[in-house]
Design a protein around this motif. Structure first.
Motif: not given
Length: 210
Positions: A19-20, A22-25, A188, A191-192, A195
């Motif tokens: 997931e990270l 996918q979020h661009g990390y 999720s 990862v959330d 932010t």
């Protein structure tokens, strides 16, 4: 932003790493031995032992945050969170990395919550068994985080399953009756927190969302 994921080869850890990405990390996935990752852009796999300071230091180089998905089930001493935090916390403080999100079980009471009598009785009953040791490991590691200078969040999860709704809510205590939650929803939630700031220095429970 580069993020280090401890326990990245576990069932939740690998979902967190994916997931990270996918979020661009940029992701540093820390594994003990074997890992499920192929070659992927923005992914670095580091083999190491969380009990070894040199391995932890190497895994943290260049990162701005840490996600900890270590699990004590199946580990001989069932204390991997306590052992890991004994190394990870001072290493982060030395490197000036402040943000950490750690995952543990819902049966572990948070450091800012006074244990209820039913919980105390449950822990006493479970103390001779593996579950009691695992819950105690989760509680000790949260107290270690609370005593540190880090911006920590400890997420407490109920039992997990492979499939299900990818939705969750965070609450102070477990919902009743307890419901099994999808690992994707737990990933999720972890990862959330990179932010979100509402739960810094807190230990919410991940409950099934509507």
């Amino acid at each position: 932003m580069q993020v280090t994921v401890f326990g990245a080869s576990g069932k939740v850890g690998r979902l967190v790493a994916d997931e990270l990405l996918q979020h661009g990390y940029d992701v540093v996935a820390v594994v003990h031995r074997h890992h499920p990752f192929g070659s992927k852009p923005h992914l670095t796999v580091v083999e190491g032992d969380v009990a070894r300071r040199e391995d932890v230091d190497r895994a943290l180089q260049g990162s701005e945050a840490v996600l900890c998905c270590l699990g004590s089930w199946g580990q001989p001493g069932r204390n991997v969170l306590t052992v890991g935090m004994g190394t990870i916390i001072p290493a982060m403080e030395a490197l000036g990395i402040t943000r950490i999100v750690s995952l543990t079980g819902h049966g572990a009471d948070a450091p800012d919550i006074v244990s209820s009598m039913p919980h105390k009785l449950m822990m006493k009953m479970l103390s001779p068994f593996p579950a009691g040791t695992v819950f105690r490991d989760g509680e000790v590691h949260m107290h270690m985080l609370a005593a540190s200078s880090l911006d920590w969040t400890a997420l407490r999860s109920p039992l997990m399953k492979s499939r299900g709704r990818n939705s969750y809510v965070l609450t102070e205590r477990p919902g009743f009756p307890l419901k099994v939650i999808a690992r994707a929803a737990v990933a999720s939630a972890v990862v959330d927190q990179l932010t979100l700031t509402d739960y810094i220095h807190r230990s919410p429970v991940i409950n099934l969302g509507k």
